[in-house]
Scaffold this motif. Structure first.
Motif, short mmCIF file in Angstrom:
data_model
loop_
_atom_site.label_atom_id
_atom_site.label_comp_id
_atom_site.label_asym_id
_atom_site.label_seq_id
_atom_site.Cartn_x
_atom_site.Cartn_y
_atom_site.Cartn_z
N TYR A 227 0.83 -1.20 0.00
CA TYR A 227 0.00 0.00 0.00
C TYR A 227 0.87 1.26 0.00
N GLY A 228 2.05 1.19 0.59
CA GLY A 228 2.97 2.32 0.52
C GLY A 228 3.38 2.60 -0.92
N PHE A 229 3.64 1.54 -1.69
CA PHE A 229 3.99 1.69 -3.10
C PHE A 229 2.83 2.35 -3.86
N ILE A 230 1.60 1.88 -3.61
CA ILE A 230 0.43 2.43 -4.31
C ILE A 230 0.26 3.91 -4.00
N HIS A 231 0.32 4.26 -2.73
CA HIS A 231 0.12 5.65 -2.33
C HIS A 231 1.21 6.56 -2.91
N SER A 232 2.44 6.06 -2.96
CA SER A 232 3.53 6.89 -3.50
C SER A 232 3.33 7.13 -5.00
N CYS A 233 2.87 6.11 -5.71
CA CYS A 233 2.61 6.27 -7.15
C CYS A 233 1.46 7.25 -7.39
N LEU A 234 0.39 7.12 -6.62
CA LEU A 234 -0.75 8.03 -6.76
C LEU A 234 -0.33 9.47 -6.45
N GLN A 235 0.44 9.64 -5.37
CA GLN A 235 0.85 10.99 -4.97
C GLN A 235 1.75 11.62 -6.03
N ALA B 100 -11.39 -6.30 -4.66
CA ALA B 100 -11.47 -4.98 -5.28
C ALA B 100 -12.16 -3.99 -4.34
N VAL B 101 -13.19 -4.44 -3.64
CA VAL B 101 -13.86 -3.60 -2.65
C VAL B 101 -12.87 -3.21 -1.55
N THR B 102 -12.07 -4.17 -1.09
CA THR B 102 -11.08 -3.91 -0.05
C THR B 102 -10.09 -2.83 -0.49
N VAL B 103 -9.58 -2.94 -1.72
CA VAL B 103 -8.61 -1.96 -2.22
C VAL B 103 -9.26 -0.59 -2.37
N ALA B 104 -10.47 -0.55 -2.92
CA ALA B 104 -11.16 0.74 -3.10
C ALA B 104 -11.33 1.45 -1.75
N ARG B 105 -11.75 0.70 -0.74
CA ARG B 105 -11.92 1.29 0.58
C ARG B 105 -10.59 1.76 1.16
N ALA B 106 -9.54 0.96 0.99
CA ALA B 106 -8.23 1.32 1.52
C ALA B 106 -7.69 2.58 0.87
N LEU B 107 -8.08 2.84 -0.38
CA LEU B 107 -7.61 4.03 -1.09
C LEU B 107 -8.58 5.21 -0.94
N GLY B 108 -9.62 5.02 -0.14
CA GLY B 108 -10.54 6.11 0.13
C GLY B 108 -11.51 6.41 -0.99
N GLN B 109 -11.77 5.45 -1.85
CA GLN B 109 -12.71 5.65 -2.96
C GLN B 109 -14.06 5.00 -2.64
N GLN B 110 -15.12 5.75 -2.88
CA GLN B 110 -16.46 5.26 -2.52
C GLN B 110 -17.09 4.40 -3.61
N TYR B 111 -16.67 4.62 -4.86
CA TYR B 111 -17.36 3.96 -5.96
C TYR B 111 -16.43 3.02 -6.74
N TYR C 171 -13.32 3.34 -18.81
CA TYR C 171 -11.94 3.14 -18.38
C TYR C 171 -11.11 4.42 -18.48
N ARG C 172 -11.36 5.25 -19.47
CA ARG C 172 -10.61 6.51 -19.56
C ARG C 172 -11.03 7.48 -18.46
N GLY C 173 -12.26 7.34 -17.98
CA GLY C 173 -12.74 8.25 -16.95
C GLY C 173 -12.49 7.78 -15.53
N ALA C 174 -11.95 6.58 -15.36
CA ALA C 174 -11.73 6.05 -14.01
C ALA C 174 -10.59 6.78 -13.30
N TRP C 175 -10.76 7.03 -12.03
CA TRP C 175 -9.69 7.60 -11.20
C TRP C 175 -8.49 6.66 -11.18
N LEU C 176 -8.77 5.36 -11.20
CA LEU C 176 -7.75 4.32 -11.23
C LEU C 176 -8.40 3.04 -11.72
N THR C 177 -7.66 2.26 -12.51
CA THR C 177 -8.10 0.92 -12.89
C THR C 177 -7.25 -0.10 -12.15
N ILE C 178 -7.92 -1.06 -11.52
CA ILE C 178 -7.24 -2.18 -10.87
C ILE C 178 -7.31 -3.38 -11.80
#
Length: 684
Positions: free
Chosen positions: A134-142, A228-239, A266-273
């Motif tokens: 999760y540290g890797f994910i957050h650093s990439c997003l930031q 996927a629900v677990t990851v979305a919640r961990a990243l603070g995404q509701q949808y 897919y082009r409009g997604a905040w992130l694709t898992i």
């Protein structure tokens, strides 16, 4: 003497600097790995027998990673400190090893790679749900949010439906219609890309639509969706958008409309898992220990090594980053099903930001950069990531022709992938076609761009994977979508700066009839009308050529052409009303699968009639001049008498040594004079 022998192997390992080759006197075979070179296995073994410690190390390292097989030669790349072993079997990926000294030890020689082995750390204790992951994910997003303006999602319309995953700890999720959301333009969502497999037990259907709007238990979802629900919640995404739960699967009209909107989803997604590690919806991608699920992995190989300063060092070898890259098809590393699935091609390419859960680590790709969890700071890896065409931003090209070339490369990759339903051949790439069409501004005809005719008709099927044609109608025969085999190549109109192409064809009409609500999806009919020189020819008996069909022409003699499918004879009525033995594509029964043991195709008897349509030629104008002449090989259509179907492509290569074009012009005149007619034909 074989180096597989245990006693010999131990003697080589025990060799010291007192041997005939010292560390200061260079071996003539390997040059002590001081610059790039390629060494045969025979020379390497001979040098090792004489005591060269470097050659011994190379053999030891190969034996550590692959004691069962053999290699013919090894290449050393000094800049990257890598050894590439070429196996004896053709078409097999090379074994690639990085030579290095572990951190904390004196370098074995100056400038050798000296770094930790993060992949080894991950495989021996990591998991995709660890704090480090999760540290890797957050650093990439930031990093992407702060520094990549081209990755920003600007004003994209939301999908019709989304899953509201709410907050962590909630036991339910709820399906929502996005038109009912307040301030919907500010909502963001994560999209899931995964393989259904046989574990997609829960889908959205017209009869459970209202119930899903009231909520459903997370525990009722297949494991991949739960993760996927677990990851979305961990990243603070509701949808969360998941195709199985956001498209009504038993409603053809809803499926057609929503599948046509996949580009915007897919082009409009905040992130694709991307759940690449799971081959089915029931497997999940979070609850796995990397080391236990990747038993193919080999620990690095280490030897004690006296360096030039007479210090005791360590020389090691480990799998190189490119060898472990997740698209590598080496048989020792399993290729994820996600990499082979047809639908996931556009899901990957359309995503602005993609987080992939691979078999043994995470990978990040956005419009600006690509990173692995284990080697995000490795210059070697960055070099090879840039070489992956699928990682390049989709449409950042300087010319329309370059965009066309990108489309063709996508088709080559896409046609080698699998589809559960052959009717999805065009729908599963229609999202990409939408994006390309905005740039190309061209009518789209069942996978072919009209403004690239007639050259886009000159594609060839893989000669090693030719198959029967689908029994169900997928596309007109002039389209690559009409065959089951991968497409091997497209003829390039101008591959080199000094190339020039001349068409001998006039395109009078081209059309495909759309079947459904997706304008770039399924078709139920299509044709192209071409005016040009056409010649009658005959097929010879294959004899010992097996699946190669010799065609006897008036001007060129006997030639072998690239056929699209297996062929079969039938009695056809030609345009003059006469019955003749013609040839058509052999079609697969709808109940058959590619794995079925099918009977061998029947032999076509000598004299069956085909037709050659002279498409044009391409010359490379720097002497000597290489000129390729292209023909479509056609048969009379069984279903549409008076029309034709495509059977393949014939390419004739001529080399003209003289600067004068008189002989070349004479050859072209001969081709035209040998034609039976200059007329308009229809290919369906």
């Amino acid at each position: 003497m074989s180096f597989r022998s245990a006693s010999t192997w131990q003697r080589l390992k025990a060799a010291t600097v007192s041997s005939i080759y010292s560390l200061t006197k260079k071996c003539l075979t390997c040059q002590h790995l001081s610059h790039d070179r390629t060494i045969s296995k025979v020379d390497l073994v001979a040098s090792a027998r004489l005591g060269c410690r470097y050659c011994i190390f190379i053999l030891n390292a190969f034996n550590h990673f692959d004691a069962q097989d053999d290699f013919s030669k090894v290449s050393w790349m000094n800049d990257w400190c890598t050894l590439s072993f070429r196996y004896n079997e053709p078409h097999r990926s090379w074994l690639q090893l990085e030579v290095y000294t572990p951190v904390g030890h004196p370098p074995a020689w100056p400038d050798i790679s000296q770094s930790a082995d993060p992949l080894d750390d991950i495989l021996n204790g990591g998991s995709p749900r660890s704090p480090e992951a999760y540290g890797f994910i957050h650093s990439c997003l930031q990093d992407c949010d702060d520094n990549h303006p081209e990755c920003k999602i600007a004003g994209q319309e939301l999908p019709t439906r989304l899953l509201d995953v709410r907050h962590e700890g909630t036991q339910q999720v709820m399906l929502v219609e996005t038109r009912s959301l307040p301030m919907r333009h500010r909502a963001t969502y994560i999209a899931l890309s995964y393989c259904w497999g046989k574990g997609q037990s829960l889908t959205l259907r017209s009869e459970n639509l209202e119930a899903m709007k009231l909520g459903l238990m997370v525990s009722s979802l297949p494991q991949t969706l739960q993760d996927a629900v677990t990851v979305a919640r961990a990243l603070g995404q509701q949808y969360l958008w998941v195709d199985a739960l956001c498209i009504i699967q038993n409603s053809p009209s809803d499926w057609e409309v929503e599948s046509s909107r996949l580009a915007s989803v897919y082009r409009g997604a905040w992130l694709t898992i991307a759940a690449a590690a799971a081959s089915g919806a029931s497997e999940g991608f979070l609850s796995r220990n990397y080391r236990e699920t990747n038993r193919w992995y080999k620990e690095p190989y280490h030897e004690k090594w006296p360096n030039h300063e007479a210090c005791s060092a360590i020389l090691g070898a480990r799998w190189a980053s490119q060898y472990l890259e997740h698209r590598n098809t080496n048989t020792k590393i399993p290729v994820p099903s996600w990499n082979l699935r047809g639908w996931t091609m556009q899901e990957r390419l359309l995503s602005q930001r993609l987080l992939t859960y691979h078999l043994y680590e995470l990978r990040w790709v956005c419009q600006t950069t690509s990173k692995y969890e284990s080697t995000s700071h490795s210059p070697y890896l960055e070099h090879w990531l840039k070489a992956d065409p699928l990682d390049r931003p989709l449409l950042k090209y300087k010319s329309v022709q370059a965009v066309h070339d990108r489309w063709r490369s996508i088709v080559l990759d896409y046609t080698a992938r699998r589809l559960t339903d052959v009717r999805d051949k065009l729908p599963a790439i229609s999202g990409l076609a939408q994006v390309f069409q905005r740039v190309l501004q061209s009518p789209y005809i069942a996978g072919i761009w009209k403004n690239q005719l007639p050259w886009d008709l000159l594609w060839t099927a893989s000669s090693l994977q030719v198959n029967t044609a689908p029994e169900l109608y997928i596309a007109p025969t002039f389209s690559w979508a009409s065959i089951s085999s991968p497409v091997e190549r497209f003829v390039e109109k101008k591959p080199f700066r000094h190339s020039e192409s001349v068409s001998q064809i006039v395109v009078e009409d081209a059309c495909a009839i759309v079947d459904g609500k997706d304008p770039l999806g399924r078709v139920n009919n299509g044709w192209i009308k071409l005016r040009g020189y056409i010649s009658k020819a005959t097929l010879g008996s294959p004899d010992d050529l097996k699946w190669y069909y010799p065609v006897k022409t008036k001007y060129l003699g006997i030639r072998i052409f690239d056929h699209d499918t297996f062929l079969e004879e039938f009695q056809a009525t030609n345009e003059q009303g006469n019955v003749e033995r013609s040839v058509c594509r052999m079609r697969r029964p709808s109940s058959a699968t590619p794995q079925d043991n099918e009977p061998l195709p029947p032999i076509i008897q000598h004299g069956a009639v085909v037709y050659l349509l002279f498409m044009g030629y391409r010359r490379d104008v720097i002497p000597p001049t290489f000129t390729s002449y292209y023909f479509l090989v056609l048969g009379i259509s069984r279903e549409n008498p008076g029309m034709y179907e495509r059977l393949g492509v014939l390419e004739e290569l001529q080399v003209w040594k003289s600067k004068s074009r008189s002989k070349e012009e004479e050859f072209i005149s001969g081709l035209i004079s040998a034609a039976d007619e200059y007329k308009t034909i229809t290919i369906v």
